[in-house]
Design a protein around this motif. Structure first.
Motif, PDB file in Angstrom:
ATOM      1  N   TYR A  10       1.960  10.881   4.894  1.00  0.00           N
ATOM      2  CA  TYR A  10       2.629   9.587   4.817  1.00  0.00           C
ATOM      3  C   TYR A  10       2.475   8.834   6.126  1.00  0.00           C
ATOM      4  O   TYR A  10       2.225   9.422   7.174  1.00  0.00           O
ATOM      5  N   GLN A  11       2.667   7.523   6.049  1.00  0.00           N
ATOM      6  CA  GLN A  11       2.429   6.646   7.201  1.00  0.00           C
ATOM      7  C   GLN A  11       3.261   7.072   8.403  1.00  0.00           C
ATOM      8  O   GLN A  11       2.769   7.145   9.519  1.00  0.00           O
ATOM      9  N   GLU A  12       4.553   7.309   8.168  1.00  0.00           N
ATOM     10  CA  GLU A  12       5.379   7.801   9.260  1.00  0.00           C
ATOM     11  C   GLU A  12       5.412   9.311   9.109  1.00  0.00           C
ATOM     12  O   GLU A  12       5.891   9.826   8.102  1.00  0.00           O
ATOM     13  N   LEU A  24      -4.146   9.711   2.337  1.00  0.00           N
ATOM     14  CA  LEU A  24      -3.956   9.573   3.785  1.00  0.00           C
ATOM     15  C   LEU A  24      -3.545   8.136   4.107  1.00  0.00           C
ATOM     16  O   LEU A  24      -4.359   7.218   4.034  1.00  0.00           O
ATOM     17  N   ASP A  25      -2.267   7.952   4.422  1.00  0.00           N
ATOM     18  CA  ASP A  25      -1.765   6.608   4.724  1.00  0.00           C
ATOM     19  C   ASP A  25      -1.769   6.403   6.233  1.00  0.00           C
ATOM     20  O   ASP A  25      -0.911   6.924   6.949  1.00  0.00           O
ATOM     21  N   GLU A  26      -2.741   5.698   6.740  1.00  0.00           N
ATOM     22  CA  GLU A  26      -2.934   5.444   8.170  1.00  0.00           C
ATOM     23  C   GLU A  26      -2.932   6.714   9.013  1.00  0.00           C
ATOM     24  O   GLU A  26      -2.167   6.836   9.967  1.00  0.00           O
ATOM     25  N   LYS A  69       0.821  -1.213   0.000  1.00  0.00           N
ATOM     26  CA  LYS A  69       0.000   0.000   0.000  1.00  0.00           C
ATOM     27  C   LYS A  69       0.857   1.266   0.000  1.00  0.00           C
ATOM     28  O   LYS A  69       0.700   2.151  -0.838  1.00  0.00           O
ATOM     29  N   SER A  70       1.771   1.337   0.972  1.00  0.00           N
ATOM     30  CA  SER A  70       2.593   2.548   1.072  1.00  0.00           C
ATOM     31  C   SER A  70       3.508   2.684  -0.136  1.00  0.00           C
ATOM     32  O   SER A  70       3.783   3.802  -0.593  1.00  0.00           O
ATOM     33  N   THR A  71       3.958   1.563  -0.669  1.00  0.00           N
ATOM     34  CA  THR A  71       4.819   1.621  -1.853  1.00  0.00           C
ATOM     35  C   THR A  71       4.049   2.232  -3.024  1.00  0.00           C
ATOM     36  O   THR A  71       4.562   3.094  -3.738  1.00  0.00           O
TER      37      THR A  71
HETATM   38 MG   LIG Z   1       2.254   1.090   4.854  1.00  0.00          MG
END
Ligand SMILES: [Mg+2]
Ligand SMILES: Nc1ncnc2c1ncn2[C@@H]1O[C@H](COP(=O)(O)OP(=O)(O)OP(=O)(O)O)[C@@H](O)[C@H]1O
Length: 509
Positions: A87-89, A167-169, A45-47
């Motif tokens: 981003y997720q982080e 919106l990643d997490e 997903k994040s990729t």
């Molecule tokens: Mg991810």
């Protein structure tokens, strides 16, 4: 291509050494829709998001924005094209203020100089109006909790978004009320024709907010579905590639085998300006929960117990021994473990491998001159990679190359490997997929059955209710009440938080 297509990706492939993160994936986002991207930890997903926004270079495939071929080479370029991303982080500047983080690169100016007053004012209004949070925007970001940092990143993305918001997490450390606020903002943007890509491991949220769902598994596209035509079990089955029937999350029965002996006892432990006096005890084999809303003092309490923050009052007793000045090294020696909520700043050492990251706490417990033999290290790493289903080609992979949820599992393994007598878990399932989440909950119950004491913190109250024998409720950095056995339920916890009993003056038992 559909006339209301907004962002379309065709045949995207991306590989890393030993991993095919994406294989020939198609994805399509429409105008005015919220589209969830789903898959297990490490599914890709994040990729995909990083490829769409130019952070990663794709190996193959095309990306179209409103039917024009685009090829953003950086996040800035994607932003100029109207694609804003959380981003997720959270990748903001910890040392800058909240306001600077929001307006960096687009600061309001007056006579050619940065207009600080205006910047602070705008930041305050943005946070208040869009997300209903009131904080001092002049303070550095690092002085705030992960949840506030997440809200800041969301506010910034929402403020700069024009066509596409990704919106990643974004909700991984938010409480229900904050999630609802974010959903209102998302619905509003959607009604104005924006397209939103949403990633979350909270299935309830995905079903509540999304119009369509795309599922990835092992870097492959499994399918695109209308949310209203899919059940939870069907969705998870597609994610994991086999039939799934969700187990009922029943409430934990008060364990009969909890020892009468306290492992740890605390009276009046406090840190001025951070946490008001805490009184609690944890028995051997007991799972004690800390519940409360954002900013209620859960993490602060955990940090006092583990000695990350020094207390300025109160007593701490571990197995009848009074500890005068707690610090993390001593805490580890005394059998405590602390799995922190923020894996990025307090957890992972990006440059080290998965195996090395897993050894850090155990090595510290044994002493640095007592090197853990490589063979033993490998055995431990193998055990936890299997137990927690950590997705990686190799235990010698750098941890920074793992997906977010898999990094979380490595940090948890680090503390499990010390065989702690008391394990403090601050949001241990943050960003972890549904299957692994259930595994971790089971692990908690198994550990408790073996006599390990657990201090459990989670913003997911269902999870608190399902795992804990006793729950201490906090509000505004005060301990305000406690629930035990049958009385533990999401409803009762929420009631306590909103009504609030008086401040607890002393330990109950
Ligand atoms: Mg991810
Ligand atoms: N920089 C990298 N180097 C090597 N492998 C990588 C790198 N980035 C990602 N990967 C691998 O690519 C795969 C997909 O990772 P990705 O981060 O896209 O997963 P994800 O679906 O976002 O998972 P999560 O739900 O845990 O966030 C994983 O196997 C991961 O280990």
């Amino acid at each position: 291509m559909n006339s209301d297509s907004l962002l379309v990706a065709k045949g995207i492939s991306k590989g890393f050494p030993g991993v095919k993160a994406l294989s020939n994936v198609d994805f399509s986002l429409r105008k005015g829709e919220i589209h969830s991207l789903m898959g297990e930890n490490g599914a890709g997903k994040s990729t995909l998001i990083k490829v769409l926004t130019g952070i990663l270079k794709k190996d193959q495939g095309q990306i179209y924005l409103e039917n024009s071929l685009i090829s953003p080479a950086s996040a800035e370029e994607a932003k100029r094209l109207g694609i804003s991303t959380v981003y997720q982080e959270v990748n903001l500047c910890e040392n800058l203020s909240v306001a600077e983080n929001i307006y960096i690169g687009r600061e309001p100016k007056k006579n050619g100089r940065i207009d600080w007053k205006e910047m602070y004012r705008k930041a305050e209004v943005l946070l208040k109006e869009k997300l209903n949070i009131e904080i001092d925007v002049k303070r550095t970001l690092s002085s705030y909790s992960t949840a506030i940092q997440q809200m800041t990143a969301i506010a910034k993305a929402v403020d700069t978004s024009s066509g596409v918001l990704i919106l990643d997490e974004p909700t991984s450390s938010l409480d229900k009320s904050e999630v609802q606020k974010l959903f209102e903002v998302m619905k509003n943007l959607k009604s104005r024709g924006m397209g939103i890509i949403f990633v979350s491991h909270f299935l309830d949220q995905v079903f509540e907010i999304s119009d369509r769902i795309t599922v990835l598994r092992n870097g492959q596209l499994i399918g695109e579905y209308q949310t209203s035509l899919l059940t939870r079990n069907e969705l998870v089955s597609k994610m994991i590639g086999k039939e799934w029937i969700e187990p009922l999350l029943s409430q934990k029965k008060h364990a009969a085998n909890i020892s009468k002996k306290n492992f740890l006892m605390v009276k009046g432990l406090e840190k001025k300006g951070s946490m008001n006096p805490v009184h609690l005890s944890i028995k051997k084999g007991e799972v004690l929960g800390l519940a409360g809303l954002l900013g209620s003092g859960r993490t602060e309490t955990a940090k006092l117990l583990f000695g990350i923050d020094a207390s300025d009052n109160g007593t701490l007793v571990i197995e009848n021994e009074k500890i005068h000045s707690m610090n993390p090294k001593l805490a580890i020696e005394k059998g405590l473990g602390f799995c922190p909520e923020d894996r990025k700043t307090e957890g992972i050492v990006g440059e080290l491998t998965i195996r090395e990251n897993m050894m850090l706490a155990l090595q510290s417990k044994r002493g640095i001159f007592n090197y853990i033999p490589l063979k033993e290290q490998k055995k431990i790493a193998e055990k936890y990679i299997k137990l927690l289903n950590i997705k990686t080609p190799d235990m010698e992979e750098k941890i920074e190359n793992l997906s977010g949820g898999n990094q979380q599992k490595v940090i948890l393994s680090r503390w499990l490997a010390t065989n702690p007598s008391l394990l403090i878990m601050d949001e241990p399932t943050r960003g972890v997929d549904i299957g692994s989440k259930l595994e971790i909950r089971k692990l908690i119950l198994d550990l408790a059955a073996e006599g390990v004491s657990i201090l459990f913190i989670s913003a997911e109250l269902e999870e608190v209710a399902a795992c804990c024998d006793r729950v201490i409720v906090l509000r505004d950095r005060y301990q305000i009440g406690q629930l035990e056995g049958e009385k533990i339920s999401v409803k009762n916890i929420l009631e306590l938080i909103s009504e609030g009993a008086g401040v607890v003056e002393s330990v109950h038992d």
